[in-house]
Scaffold this motif. Structure first.
Motif, mmCIF file in Angstrom:
data_model
loop_
_atom_site.group_PDB
_atom_site.id
_atom_site.type_symbol
_atom_site.label_atom_id
_atom_site.label_comp_id
_atom_site.label_asym_id
_atom_site.label_seq_id
_atom_site.Cartn_x
_atom_site.Cartn_y
_atom_site.Cartn_z
ATOM 1 N N GLU A 99 30.537 48.226 130.968
ATOM 2 C CA GLU A 99 30.621 47.844 129.549
ATOM 3 C C GLU A 99 29.645 48.615 128.675
ATOM 4 O O GLU A 99 29.985 49.024 127.568
ATOM 5 C CB GLU A 99 30.432 46.338 129.381
ATOM 6 C CG GLU A 99 31.681 45.526 129.737
ATOM 7 C CD GLU A 99 32.988 46.135 129.191
ATOM 8 O OE1 GLU A 99 33.040 46.492 127.998
ATOM 9 O OE2 GLU A 99 33.957 46.287 129.976
ATOM 10 N N SER A 100 28.414 48.831 129.195
ATOM 11 C CA SER A 100 27.475 49.598 128.375
ATOM 12 C C SER A 100 27.934 51.065 128.293
ATOM 13 O O SER A 100 27.767 51.720 127.278
ATOM 14 C CB SER A 100 26.045 49.488 128.904
ATOM 15 O OG SER A 100 25.976 49.935 130.242
ATOM 16 N N PHE A 101 28.548 51.557 129.384
ATOM 17 C CA PHE A 101 29.102 52.921 129.330
ATOM 18 C C PHE A 101 30.196 53.013 128.272
ATOM 19 O O PHE A 101 30.188 53.900 127.415
ATOM 20 C CB PHE A 101 29.670 53.326 130.693
ATOM 21 C CG PHE A 101 30.537 54.550 130.631
ATOM 22 C CD1 PHE A 101 29.973 55.803 130.432
ATOM 23 C CD2 PHE A 101 31.925 54.456 130.729
ATOM 24 C CE1 PHE A 101 30.759 56.936 130.340
ATOM 25 C CE2 PHE A 101 32.723 55.578 130.627
ATOM 26 C CZ PHE A 101 32.137 56.822 130.439
ATOM 27 N N ARG A 102 31.113 52.080 128.359
ATOM 28 C CA ARG A 102 32.215 52.078 127.405
ATOM 29 C C ARG A 102 31.678 52.041 125.973
ATOM 30 O O ARG A 102 32.080 52.818 125.111
ATOM 31 C CB ARG A 102 33.127 50.875 127.654
ATOM 32 C CG ARG A 102 34.383 50.878 126.730
ATOM 33 C CD ARG A 102 34.799 49.485 126.328
ATOM 34 N NE ARG A 102 35.156 48.626 127.453
ATOM 35 C CZ ARG A 102 36.330 48.621 128.066
ATOM 36 N NH1 ARG A 102 37.277 49.430 127.653
ATOM 37 N NH2 ARG A 102 36.563 47.794 129.072
ATOM 38 N N GLU A 103 30.730 51.118 125.765
ATOM 39 C CA GLU A 103 30.179 50.947 124.417
ATOM 40 C C GLU A 103 29.600 52.250 123.870
ATOM 41 O O GLU A 103 29.879 52.658 122.756
ATOM 42 C CB GLU A 103 29.076 49.885 124.491
ATOM 43 C CG GLU A 103 28.783 49.198 123.172
ATOM 44 C CD GLU A 103 27.692 48.147 123.389
ATOM 45 O OE1 GLU A 103 26.682 48.189 122.643
ATOM 46 O OE2 GLU A 103 27.837 47.324 124.322
ATOM 47 N N VAL A 104 28.776 52.878 124.732
ATOM 48 C CA VAL A 104 28.127 54.119 124.296
ATOM 49 C C VAL A 104 29.161 55.230 124.078
ATOM 50 O O VAL A 104 29.139 55.918 123.054
ATOM 51 C CB VAL A 104 27.067 54.565 125.320
ATOM 52 C CG1 VAL A 104 26.581 55.972 125.007
ATOM 53 C CG2 VAL A 104 25.923 53.569 125.322
ATOM 54 N N PHE A 105 30.078 55.396 125.036
ATOM 55 C CA PHE A 105 31.071 56.469 124.936
ATOM 56 C C PHE A 105 31.944 56.311 123.689
ATOM 57 O O PHE A 105 32.085 57.246 122.886
ATOM 58 C CB PHE A 105 31.945 56.490 126.200
ATOM 59 C CG PHE A 105 32.940 57.599 126.203
ATOM 60 C CD1 PHE A 105 32.574 58.878 126.600
ATOM 61 C CD2 PHE A 105 34.246 57.384 125.783
ATOM 62 C CE1 PHE A 105 33.491 59.915 126.594
ATOM 63 C CE2 PHE A 105 35.164 58.415 125.763
ATOM 64 C CZ PHE A 105 34.789 59.676 126.178
ATOM 65 N N ILE A 106 32.505 55.113 123.532
ATOM 66 C CA ILE A 106 33.346 54.859 122.353
ATOM 67 C C ILE A 106 32.524 55.044 121.074
ATOM 68 O O ILE A 106 32.995 55.610 120.080
ATOM 69 C CB ILE A 106 33.936 53.426 122.401
ATOM 70 C CG1 ILE A 106 34.807 53.232 123.663
ATOM 71 C CG2 ILE A 106 34.729 53.112 121.132
ATOM 72 C CD1 ILE A 106 36.148 53.881 123.618
ATOM 73 N N GLY A 107 31.275 54.577 121.146
ATOM 74 C CA GLY A 107 30.392 54.735 119.989
ATOM 75 C C GLY A 107 30.244 56.190 119.579
ATOM 76 O O GLY A 107 30.366 56.533 118.398
ATOM 77 N N ILE A 108 30.012 57.033 120.556
ATOM 78 C CA ILE A 108 29.863 58.462 120.258
ATOM 79 C C ILE A 108 31.133 59.028 119.658
ATOM 80 O O ILE A 108 31.120 59.735 118.643
ATOM 81 C CB ILE A 108 29.508 59.241 121.545
ATOM 82 C CG1 ILE A 108 28.096 58.873 121.984
ATOM 83 C CG2 ILE A 108 29.648 60.740 121.333
ATOM 84 C CD1 ILE A 108 27.783 59.314 123.401
#
Lengths: 205, 205, 205, 205
Positions: free
Chosen positions: D82-91
């Motif tokens: 979830e933190s990966f997804r959050e960061v990736f989508i955020g970027i």
DNA sequence: AATGAATGAGCGTTCATTCAT
DNA sequence: AATGAATGAACGCTCATTCAT
């Protein structure tokens, strides 16, 4: 099968006439002719050696048909305005009928006739044919007015030849402008124009 | 370079008018225009966004010039056949002079005018311009014959409007047939035709 | 000459395919086609009514040839990674061979394929063809992984359909980027990419 | 007024970017640029010495803006999916926002991006820029999965680098196919694709 | 800094015509 | 008598670019 060949030739002529009247000579392509006749390029070239040959043949085909219902056949006696009108309109209607029969269609668009003439204009022989046709019409009108003169239906002192010539030009003017202006002319419009012109003309002489 | 630009534009218009009158719209190609103007294809396209745009512009350029020597400016009194003739021929000559000046050439070939019109005919706006021009001429003739009526120069009981209309059509017929038939017309031929038509017309009314 | 005609048509298609793959649709001109085929402009237009028609025909010609060595013909049993690889690479090689045979050349440059697709992308029908082709490939991969599942070659609890889909996208990514990046690709590069992708994929699942 | 000049330059760049994204490089003409910028041909040539120069400048302008919201700024800790997804989508969202801000428009059509790349592909320098960008993205994913490895969020015995690379290609495949297939993409579609890909990917590893 | 006039090569397409079959 | 493959010149038009102002 020479018979079949002749049929094909006439088929091409009819289609070509329709197309030339509808689109003008320049805007009719072999592609159009192929599409409408259902024949191949080669077949059309077999019957007419070039597009100009086709034009000339088409025009002569048209003239021939027009002439068959021509002026010289008329034996009617022109004794007054009404008999003149009757005979003149009759001839014109027969000419239109002739073209209709030729084309096999009920309504004709004469709209592009002028631009069919564009090409004709550049061909000395066809040009002469048209001139002759016009002269014939002029001569016919002269005969009519000479006859009317004999029946005292035109004012004394007025030359029936000049009168005939004047009407001829009036008719030409009205007719040509109609080609030029109208989008979708039928024979009815022409008959209307002829009647109006004749009426007006007899009012002023 | 607004000045140079306008000059170029008018140069193109003049050449285009010459060519359209000489060959007809369809038969004038950009190659012709390039050759005659000495400009590049791109330059012509810079000034006129398409061939049709050039046609429209050329025609409006022609109309404008014709109208400047127009009918409405005439203050002459039409009191008899001769004053009518004088004024009418005068106007026509001025119109021809206007075109001559436009083209910068001494002799004009009008015989392709009809086929310049072919293209115009397909443009509603230009068509309307021509119709208006014709209506103006008709109105002018009506005014003349109403004036002649007042001066008792046309027979009693005859409607000056019908008379004017009849002459209008006669002139159109003679004029148009001239476009159609002649190969190399100058203004002299036109003036001759106008004179002959006016003479004949006055003989028959 | 129906036989000769077909030959010419196919000749044009082959040349067009080569050129489209080499330069992209937009950058292939009739001049290029003329030069490469040795035919005249008219001849090409005789066979294909427009450049877009040529594109569509070329693409369908390509699809047809690809499909002949298609996926559906495969009767192989996929029981492990190696048999999967073997079959998959086999199919791809056959497809490449098909194109090679079509083009008659030994090495193909695929790097303009994308820009051949640019044009295709704007044609709904061709776009659908590509989509179908992709779906077929996806379905094939699904079948493979369902089969591998049966042979216990993929981890328990993992959906073979999701796995297939994932590999599909990986392959697309690697393939497309190769089109995009490489200047001078041969089939060897493709096979390398496929092998590497399959290896990596089996490492991570 | 150097300031005004810079403004003009950036105005041109923005318009050019919009047009290149919308129509593809080849299909954007100076006429389009003139129309959209309201400037003259000369003005655009004053700022960019050729169309290719404009392309390069536009692309660098785009890269610069993308990079500002780039990957290296991220200090987030990737400890689970979830933190990966959050960061990736955020970027990705920040990158899209960057482009939006650049273009000043709410919805962007990425449809032609590939065919904007066509031109870029032929320019070695720009190509290298793209490659670098892609490498950066790859490196970022590697870092993420190394971090996930540390947090025991990927299965033992699996190489985080291979995993990262695999996801990278999956994302590329899904993304590129989206460019290729979709007609009217907005950022929402992209975010959806990214989410779906991440979900699927974590299901299979 | 900016204008827009001018260039000329190149584009896709249509045309009338020829000719082997 | 009829087919249709092939030719190549010509068409209107768009393009990126140059340059005098």
């Amino acid at each position: 099968m020479p018979k079949a060949s002749l049929t094909t030739r006439v088929d091409i002529l009819k289609i070509a006439l329709q197309l030339f009247l509808k689109k003008g000579y320049k805007d009719v392509s072999y592609q159009d002719l192929i599409k409408e006749t259902g024949l191949s390029k080669g077949a059309i070239y077999h019957h007419f050696k070039s597009k100009e040959d086709l034009l000339i043949s088409t025009f002569e085909f048209l003239l021939e048909s027009s002439r068959q219902q021509g002026l010289e056949k008329q034996g009617h006696i022109i004794q007054d305005k009404e008999s003149f009108r009757e005979v003149f309109i009759g001839i014109k209607m027969e000419q239109i009928k002739g073209i209709k029969k030729l084309l096999g269609s009920k309504s004709i668009k004469f709209n592009k006739l002028l631009f069919f003439f564009e090409a004709i204009n550049e061909n000395e022989r066809l040009k002469n044919s048209i001139m002759e046709l016009l002269k014939e019409e002029m001569k016919f009108l002269e005969k009519c007015f000479i006859s009317l003169k004999k029946h005292n239906k035109i004012p004394k002192g007025k030359d029936p030849v000049v009168i005939a010539e004047s009407l001829f030009w009036m008719l030409q003017g009205a007719e040509m402008l109609m080609f030029f202006v109208k989008d979708n002319d039928s024979e009815k419009d022409f008959i209307k124009i002829y009647n109006k012109t004749i009426d007006d003309f007899f009012k002023i002489i």
